[in-house]
Design an enzyme around this catalytic site. Structure first.
Site, PDB file in Angstrom:
ATOM      1  N   CYS A 195       0.870  -1.192   0.000  1.00 31.64           N
ATOM      2  CA  CYS A 195       0.000   0.000   0.000  1.00 31.64           C
ATOM      3  C   CYS A 195       0.896   1.227   0.000  1.00 31.64           C
ATOM      4  O   CYS A 195       0.787   2.117   0.846  1.00 31.64           O
ATOM      5  CB  CYS A 195      -0.945   0.002   1.183  1.00 31.64           C
ATOM      6  N   ALA A 196       1.810   1.274  -0.974  1.00 30.93           N
ATOM      7  CA  ALA A 196       2.955   2.185  -0.945  1.00 30.93           C
ATOM      8  C   ALA A 196       2.625   3.629  -1.308  1.00 30.93           C
ATOM      9  O   ALA A 196       3.304   4.553  -0.842  1.00 30.93           O
ATOM     10  CB  ALA A 196       4.034   1.671  -1.895  1.00 30.93           C
ATOM     11  N   ALA A 197       1.638   3.851  -2.165  1.00 28.23           N
ATOM     12  CA  ALA A 197       1.373   5.211  -2.637  1.00 28.23           C
ATOM     13  C   ALA A 197       0.948   6.112  -1.477  1.00 28.23           C
ATOM     14  O   ALA A 197       0.294   5.634  -0.535  1.00 28.23           O
ATOM     15  CB  ALA A 197       0.288   5.179  -3.715  1.00 28.23           C
ATOM     16  N   GLY A 231       4.133   7.158  -1.645  1.00 26.91           N
ATOM     17  CA  GLY A 231       5.496   6.719  -1.838  1.00 26.91           C
ATOM     18  C   GLY A 231       6.559   7.238  -0.902  1.00 26.91           C
ATOM     19  O   GLY A 231       7.735   6.893  -1.059  1.00 26.91           O
ATOM     20  N   GLY A 232       6.209   8.038   0.093  1.00 27.17           N
ATOM     21  CA  GLY A 232       7.233   8.558   0.985  1.00 27.17           C
ATOM     22  C   GLY A 232       8.011   7.471   1.688  1.00 27.17           C
ATOM     23  O   GLY A 232       9.239   7.564   1.856  1.00 27.17           O
ATOM     24  N   LYS A 233       7.338   6.399   2.100  1.00 25.03           N
ATOM     25  CA  LYS A 233       8.014   5.314   2.811  1.00 25.03           C
ATOM     26  C   LYS A 233       8.924   4.523   1.876  1.00 25.03           C
ATOM     27  O   LYS A 233       9.988   4.054   2.283  1.00 25.03           O
ATOM     28  CB  LYS A 233       6.969   4.411   3.475  1.00 25.03           C
ATOM     29  N   ASP A 274       1.081  -1.080  -4.863  1.00 32.41           N
ATOM     30  CA  ASP A 274      -0.164  -0.370  -4.553  1.00 32.41           C
ATOM     31  C   ASP A 274      -1.174  -0.670  -5.646  1.00 32.41           C
ATOM     32  O   ASP A 274      -0.809  -0.884  -6.806  1.00 32.41           O
ATOM     33  CB  ASP A 274       0.066   1.140  -4.449  1.00 32.41           C
ATOM     34  N   ASP A 290       1.544  -0.189   5.548  1.00 29.16           N
ATOM     35  CA  ASP A 290       0.818   1.007   5.987  1.00 29.16           C
ATOM     36  C   ASP A 290      -0.597   0.840   5.426  1.00 29.16           C
ATOM     37  O   ASP A 290      -0.892   1.263   4.317  1.00 29.16           O
ATOM     38  CB  ASP A 290       1.498   2.259   5.455  1.00 29.16           C
ATOM     39  N   CYS A 337      -2.924   5.335   9.617  1.00 32.34           N
ATOM     40  CA  CYS A 337      -3.105   6.751   9.980  1.00 32.34           C
ATOM     41  C   CYS A 337      -4.543   6.949  10.457  1.00 32.34           C
ATOM     42  O   CYS A 337      -5.300   7.741   9.910  1.00 32.34           O
ATOM     43  CB  CYS A 337      -2.773   7.671   8.815  1.00 32.34           C
TER      44      CYS A 337
END
Length: 429
Positions: A246-248, A250-252, A267, A309, A362
């Site tokens: 669930c990368a988008a 993309g900061g991580k 993602d 995430d 979050c």
């Protein structure tokens, strides 16, 4: 009854909108999309602001967002000046919300605020709108500080976290959050005024247009809330394989790549992955990017580190996305929690023995955090919590007794605050 329309239309033959009115029409569409149709504010923006110049698009977004921050107080003010309450979906109520938030919060002169919203109620009670607005302005009406949370949200959060959390959340919603930057190399900090709350992360003293800031074109940093940077930090530096699920946006992924990992970012949304591709190119970092549904996708091999995430209600980012206060219902929270359970079970299968699994959301809902982890550990005896330590966190933030981290709205509030998160680090035996 004058209801706000799904697609506001002007009567045939009506003169074109005057200056400033198109932005207010777009704000009306945005509020309708959030409050009646349950869409996210950002999701509705392109359609609602179609054809607008960038400055009008930004104004429409600002009006809608500020209205959502202060909706209970705006409605209480409107109701105080009418003989009987207007329906929640009445065109007149929407127009008054937009007019009042401009005059009382955004600093728009009263005559400009009312003249640009009256066209929104053509064919409706213009005299009522004009009269209520004028009465409130003449009375010197003000909105309370800090704003009031919507009753359903306040009741839900109070049951979970108590009085202090509600007070902190109301303080947090009062102003948009600061701009945080994650540095590609902590030894190469840009010459920008700000505060280092954790090594490699800069909180700017003032907001500015991101592409104009020093180091942007060179790829020296990317925008990322400090709280959102913590999950990847807990994995640390490494040279092995890492999955960012669930990368988008993309900061991580960028953090893991900068820390030396061979990253595969997955993602389901190709459109949201576009920003990750752009940032990888801008920063010169490398990662394999996959657009796929995690409920169907399988990695070719186990990974040394897996970061999930997970998709959630996103109530933890209410400071920057106030629409979540009005569109997130218990049914959505339950739906997201059920999806997280499935995704966490799949992610656990992809961790090599001895490897690390970081789970984060979050969200400020226990169902998407503490309860989710308890459920997972109860059915996956091969995983144990690796306690988060205070020295891995900003000064003033402490882990929970079980070694997980719960960030509530009061966290670092005097320094600008943090988004709400739940984070747990696990090891596979």
């Amino acid at each position: 009854m004058n209801k706000t329309p799904n697609r506001p239309r002007r009567p045939s033959g009506q003169e074109p909108d005057g200056p400033g009115v198109p932005a207010r029409r777009a704000a009306l569409k945005l509020l309708d999309a959030v409050l009646r149709r349950g869409l996210a504010l950002e999701q509705a923006l392109d359609s609602a602001a179609s054809g607008l110049a960038p400055n009008d698009r930004g104004l429409a977004h600002a009006i809608a967002a500020e209205t959502l921050r202060r909706l209970p107080d705006l409605d209480a003010l409107i109701d105080s000046a009418t003989q009987r309450p207007l329906p929640d979906d009445a065109k007149a109520r929407f127009a008054l919300r937009i007019g009042l938030v401009q005059a009382l919060v955004l600093g728009t002169p009263g005559h400009a605020a009312i003249s640009t919203v009256l066209p929104l109620v053509d064919g409706g009670p213009r005299k009522l709108v004009h009269g209520v607005f004028g009465t409130l302005v003449r009375q010197g009406a003000t909105l309370p500080e800090p704003p009031t949370l919507p009753d359903p949200v306040a009741l839900r959060w109070h049951a979970a976290w108590g009085d202090q959390m509600i007070e902190d959340a109301e303080r947090a919603i009062a102003v948009p959050p600061p701009l945080d930057l994650t540095l590609r190399d902590s030894a190469r900090a840009p010459d920008l005024a700000g505060t280092i709350l954790l090594p490699g992360h800069l909180r700017l003293d003032e907001k500015a247009a991101v592409p104009t800031l020093e180091g942007y074109a060179e790829g020296d940093w990317w925008v990322q809330d400090l709280a959102a940077s913590i999950p990847a930090r807990l994995i640390g530096n490494g040279s092995g394989t890492a999955l960012d699920l669930c990368a988008a946006p993309g900061g991580k992924t960028l953090q893991l790549a900068a820390a030396g990992w061979q990253v595969t970012a997955v993602d389901v949304s190709e459109s949201r992955l576009a920003r990750l591709h752009e940032n990888l190119e801008r920063t010169g970092l490398e990662a394999k990017v996959v657009a796929a549904d995690l409920l169907e996708w399988q990695p070719s091999e186990l990974a040394d580190a897996v970061l999930l995430d997970a998709p959630c209600s996103a109530t933890g980012i209410f400071r920057r996305h106030p629409d979540v206060l009005h569109r997130v219902r218990p049914s959505l929270i339950a739906e997201m929690a059920a999806l997280q359970t499935r995704l966490l079970a799949r992610a656990a299968q992809w961790v090599t023995p001895g490897g690390t699994l970081v789970f984060s959301t979050c969200s400020l809902e226990p169902q998407e955090g503490e309860a989710q982890l308890d459920r997972f550990l109860g059915s996956h005896s091969g995983f144990e919590i690796v306690p988060i330590t205070p020295d891995e966190l900003p000064q003033g933030i402490t882990p929970r007794e079980d070694g997980t981290l719960r960030l509530l709205p009061g966290a670092l509030i005097e320094a600008g605050g943090l988004d709400g998160f739940f984070i747990a680090r696990l090891r596979r035996s």
